[in-house]
Design a protein around this motif. Structure first.
Motif, mmCIF file in Angstrom:
data_model
loop_
_atom_site.group_PDB
_atom_site.id
_atom_site.type_symbol
_atom_site.label_atom_id
_atom_site.label_comp_id
_atom_site.label_asym_id
_atom_site.label_seq_id
_atom_site.Cartn_x
_atom_site.Cartn_y
_atom_site.Cartn_z
ATOM 1 N N ASN A 69 58.860 98.545 24.916
ATOM 2 C CA ASN A 69 58.300 99.812 24.957
ATOM 3 C C ASN A 69 58.128 100.495 23.553
ATOM 4 O OD1 ASN A 69 58.139 99.549 27.882
ATOM 5 N ND2 ASN A 69 60.264 100.137 27.801
ATOM 6 N N THR A 70 59.258 100.388 22.824
ATOM 7 C CA THR A 70 59.116 101.394 21.548
ATOM 8 C C THR A 70 58.993 100.742 20.233
ATOM 9 O OG1 THR A 70 61.625 101.113 21.200
ATOM 10 C CG2 THR A 70 60.898 102.795 22.724
ATOM 11 N N GLY A 71 58.983 98.999 20.433
ATOM 12 C CA GLY A 71 58.904 98.433 19.183
ATOM 13 C C GLY A 71 60.005 98.369 18.245
ATOM 14 N N GLU A 72 61.266 99.193 18.724
ATOM 15 C CA GLU A 72 62.400 99.312 17.731
ATOM 16 C C GLU A 72 62.976 98.097 17.591
ATOM 17 O OE1 GLU A 72 66.487 101.823 17.427
ATOM 18 O OE2 GLU A 72 65.266 101.887 19.430
ATOM 19 N N LEU A 73 63.687 97.804 16.503
ATOM 20 C CA LEU A 73 64.264 96.416 15.984
ATOM 21 C C LEU A 73 65.638 96.535 16.504
ATOM 22 C CD1 LEU A 73 63.885 93.497 14.949
ATOM 23 C CD2 LEU A 73 64.763 94.761 12.604
ATOM 24 N N LEU A 74 66.096 95.690 17.691
ATOM 25 C CA LEU A 74 67.245 95.745 18.361
ATOM 26 C C LEU A 74 68.435 94.596 17.732
ATOM 27 C CD1 LEU A 74 66.321 96.670 21.850
ATOM 28 C CD2 LEU A 74 66.825 98.165 20.036
ATOM 29 N N GLY A 75 67.708 93.521 17.192
ATOM 30 C CA GLY A 75 68.563 92.433 16.825
ATOM 31 C C GLY A 75 68.008 91.397 16.126
ATOM 32 N N SER A 76 68.693 90.701 15.317
ATOM 33 C CA SER A 76 68.019 89.499 14.673
ATOM 34 C C SER A 76 68.896 88.465 14.664
ATOM 35 C CB SER A 76 67.795 89.766 13.155
ATOM 36 O OG SER A 76 68.957 90.214 12.548
ATOM 37 N N LEU A 77 68.305 87.257 14.441
ATOM 38 C CA LEU A 77 69.391 85.996 14.210
ATOM 39 C C LEU A 77 68.568 85.197 13.418
ATOM 40 C CD1 LEU A 77 71.028 83.695 16.800
ATOM 41 C CD2 LEU A 77 70.120 82.963 15.061
ATOM 42 N N TRP A 78 69.261 84.931 12.153
ATOM 43 C CA TRP A 78 68.576 84.042 11.162
ATOM 44 C C TRP A 78 69.263 82.808 11.139
ATOM 45 C CZ3 TRP A 78 68.875 87.296 5.602
ATOM 46 C CH2 TRP A 78 67.999 86.389 4.760
ATOM 47 N N VAL A 79 68.352 81.768 11.225
ATOM 48 C CA VAL A 79 68.573 80.349 11.125
ATOM 49 C C VAL A 79 68.369 79.774 9.647
ATOM 50 C CG1 VAL A 79 67.968 78.055 12.048
ATOM 51 C CG2 VAL A 79 68.372 80.011 13.451
ATOM 52 N N LYS A 80 69.386 79.055 9.351
ATOM 53 C CA LYS A 80 69.479 78.509 7.791
ATOM 54 C C LYS A 80 69.459 77.096 8.132
ATOM 55 C CE LYS A 80 71.732 78.225 3.326
ATOM 56 N NZ LYS A 80 72.975 78.978 2.747
ATOM 57 N N ILE A 81 68.332 76.353 7.557
ATOM 58 C CA ILE A 81 68.652 74.788 7.801
ATOM 59 C C ILE A 81 68.309 74.310 6.401
ATOM 60 C CG2 ILE A 81 67.283 72.687 8.686
ATOM 61 C CD1 ILE A 81 66.474 74.520 10.872
ATOM 62 N N GLU A 82 69.371 73.451 5.777
ATOM 63 C CA GLU A 82 69.430 72.915 4.633
ATOM 64 C C GLU A 82 69.544 71.240 4.681
ATOM 65 O OE1 GLU A 82 70.655 75.288 0.866
ATOM 66 O OE2 GLU A 82 72.467 75.399 2.425
ATOM 67 N N GLY A 83 68.993 70.425 3.695
ATOM 68 C CA GLY A 83 69.306 69.076 3.852
ATOM 69 C C GLY A 83 68.179 68.159 4.212
ATOM 70 N N ASN A 84 68.029 67.101 4.044
ATOM 71 C CA ASN A 84 66.939 66.057 4.537
ATOM 72 C C ASN A 84 67.272 65.576 5.805
ATOM 73 O OD1 ASN A 84 66.059 66.156 1.746
ATOM 74 N ND2 ASN A 84 67.644 64.310 1.049
ATOM 75 N N SER A 85 66.250 65.188 6.500
ATOM 76 C CA SER A 85 66.019 64.941 7.901
ATOM 77 C C SER A 85 67.060 63.877 8.252
ATOM 78 C CB SER A 85 64.800 64.361 8.293
ATOM 79 O OG SER A 85 64.802 63.918 9.441
ATOM 80 N N GLY A 86 67.844 63.937 9.264
ATOM 81 C CA GLY A 86 68.910 63.270 9.486
ATOM 82 C C GLY A 86 70.435 63.713 8.962
ATOM 83 N N HIS A 87 70.196 64.194 8.043
ATOM 84 C CA HIS A 87 71.429 64.952 7.204
ATOM 85 C C HIS A 87 71.481 66.227 7.166
ATOM 86 C CE1 HIS A 87 72.408 60.566 6.113
ATOM 87 N NE2 HIS A 87 71.187 60.354 5.685
ATOM 88 N N ALA A 88 70.534 66.989 7.534
ATOM 89 C CA ALA A 88 70.442 68.453 7.467
ATOM 90 C C ALA A 88 71.613 69.040 8.405
ATOM 91 C CB ALA A 88 68.893 68.847 7.980
ATOM 92 N N VAL A 89 71.741 70.218 7.918
ATOM 93 C CA VAL A 89 72.701 71.259 8.697
ATOM 94 C C VAL A 89 72.094 72.506 8.920
ATOM 95 C CG1 VAL A 89 74.972 72.466 8.498
ATOM 96 C CG2 VAL A 89 74.728 70.061 7.354
ATOM 97 N N GLY A 90 72.158 72.686 10.193
ATOM 98 C CA GLY A 90 71.580 73.971 10.833
ATOM 99 C C GLY A 90 72.739 75.220 10.813
ATOM 100 N N GLU A 91 72.438 76.268 10.330
ATOM 101 C CA GLU A 91 73.366 77.332 10.294
ATOM 102 C C GLU A 91 72.997 78.591 11.145
ATOM 103 O OE1 GLU A 91 75.840 80.369 7.239
ATOM 104 O OE2 GLU A 91 74.959 78.506 6.502
ATOM 105 N N ILE A 92 73.707 79.165 12.120
ATOM 106 C CA ILE A 92 73.396 80.382 12.611
ATOM 107 C C ILE A 92 73.968 81.487 11.265
ATOM 108 C CG2 ILE A 92 73.936 82.058 14.106
ATOM 109 C CD1 ILE A 92 74.465 79.940 16.197
ATOM 110 N N TYR A 93 73.190 81.835 10.764
ATOM 111 C CA TYR A 93 73.314 82.406 9.297
ATOM 112 C C TYR A 93 73.545 83.827 9.481
ATOM 113 C CZ TYR A 93 72.292 83.652 4.252
ATOM 114 O OH TYR A 93 72.447 83.871 3.000
ATOM 115 N N ALA A 94 73.028 84.423 10.311
ATOM 116 C CA ALA A 94 73.404 85.910 10.578
ATOM 117 C C ALA A 94 72.952 86.247 11.959
ATOM 118 C CB ALA A 94 73.050 86.862 9.404
ATOM 119 N N LEU A 95 73.835 86.911 12.904
ATOM 120 C CA LEU A 95 73.362 87.262 14.182
ATOM 121 C C LEU A 95 73.809 88.834 14.139
ATOM 122 C CD1 LEU A 95 72.422 87.139 16.982
ATOM 123 C CD2 LEU A 95 74.453 86.221 17.679
ATOM 124 N N GLY A 96 72.828 89.731 14.193
ATOM 125 C CA GLY A 96 73.254 91.180 14.250
ATOM 126 C C GLY A 96 72.589 91.695 15.150
#
Length: 292
Positions: free
Chosen positions: A203-230
């Motif tokens: 209704n208001t468009g107010e930002l209530l939360g965020s989850l930042w995903v970080k993925i590093e590395g080559n396919s098959g060896h990559a690591v996915g991180e829940i970088y910041a959840l607020g």
């Protein structure tokens, strides 16, 4: 041995510290310096900035040791071939005249011994928890009054910084992030706004939360991180974190990852219990030491 203290590094010194950190990581099997510490290497000296200080121990053979003080927190690294010569102790003593606490990544035996020799006590544990990547995650369900979209570079920075400061008001590192810090991360190779999720009030468009995903590395060896959840303090209990996490798990499932990971305070028992139910286990702890 008297370290050189400076508020900024030359490009050659920046590169020498990165080479030193890489050599230490290869020797120890764990990163020697945190992401923020490495990002701080190329910060220029500027009034009103982070106030970072660099301590260097150099010799004709290269960079023997390095320490950084940022917001009262110290990180240091000694070249593998220069250890057991008192360099680490002397550098720590000098750094603690500027800072108050020191981080030990992985809490290796050598770090524990150095802390004991300076009568430092363990004051904080930061757990790294890992899990197998999801293969068949639940579809993100609609949540009443909420919608999720992805981050738009050039538009969402100020709103996100404000939300992050509220969500992490009592967190000594995450809550300090500025727009400049965010923009610095936007310039990193791993940054991808398509996996940077924002939850808004319909209704208001107010930002209530965020989850930042970080993925590093080559396919098959990559690591996915829940970088910041607020989550905005006034939005607690509305299912914001659950909704954002579902979007993150769907993003992880769509990538060819070796594992997923996250960081959590060792004393945050409710969060650890939740993560364990989701399949995460403790892989290691980064430990902060301080004087009594």
């Amino acid at each position: 041995m008297q370290p050189i203290t400076t508020a900024s590094l030359t490009p050659a010194q920046q590169q020498a510290v990165r080479v030193l950190a890489q050599a230490a990581e290869q020797a120890d099997g764990i990163e020697a310096l945190s992401e923020q510490t490495l990002l701080n290497l190329d910060l220029p000296e500027q009034p009103g900035g982070r106030g970072v200080k660099h301590l260097l121990v150099e010799s004709p053979s290269g960079m023997d040791a390095y320490a950084q003080v940022d917001g009262g927190s110290v990180e240091l690294v000694v070249a593998p071939q220069r250890r057991q010569r008192g360099i680490g102790g002397a550098l720590l003593d000098a750094a603690l005249t500027e800072g108050r606490q020191v981080w030990a990544h992985g809490d290796l035996p050598a770090a524990q011994a150095l802390a004991r020799s300076r009568e430092l006590r363990r004051v904080r544990d930061l757990w790294v928890m890992t899990a197998e990547p999801p293969t068949d995650p639940d579809e993100p369900a609609a949540s009443e009054g909420l919608r999720v979209r992805t981050f738009t570079v050039g538009r969402d920075e100020d709103a996100w910084v404000e939300l992050n400061a509220l969500a992490f008001a009592h967190h000594p590192e995450q809550g300090r992030l500025t727009r400049a810090d965010l923009e610095q991360r936007e310039g990193q190779p791993w940054f991808d706004p398509e996996v940077f999720f924002l939850a808004e009030d319909v209704n208001t468009g107010e930002l209530l939360g965020s989850l930042w995903v970080k993925i590093e590395g080559n396919s098959g060896h990559a690591v996915g991180e829940i970088y910041a959840l607020g989550v905005h303090p006034q939005a607690q209990g509305r299912g914001v974190g659950t909704l954002l996490t579902a979007h993150a798990m769907a993003a992880f499932a769509a990538r060819d990852l070796a594992r997923i990971e996250l960081y959590v305070e060792g004393e945050n028992t409710p969060a650890i219990r939740t993560y364990r139910r989701a399949g995460f286990t403790r892989a290691r702890a980064d430990v902060q030491y301080a004087r009594p």
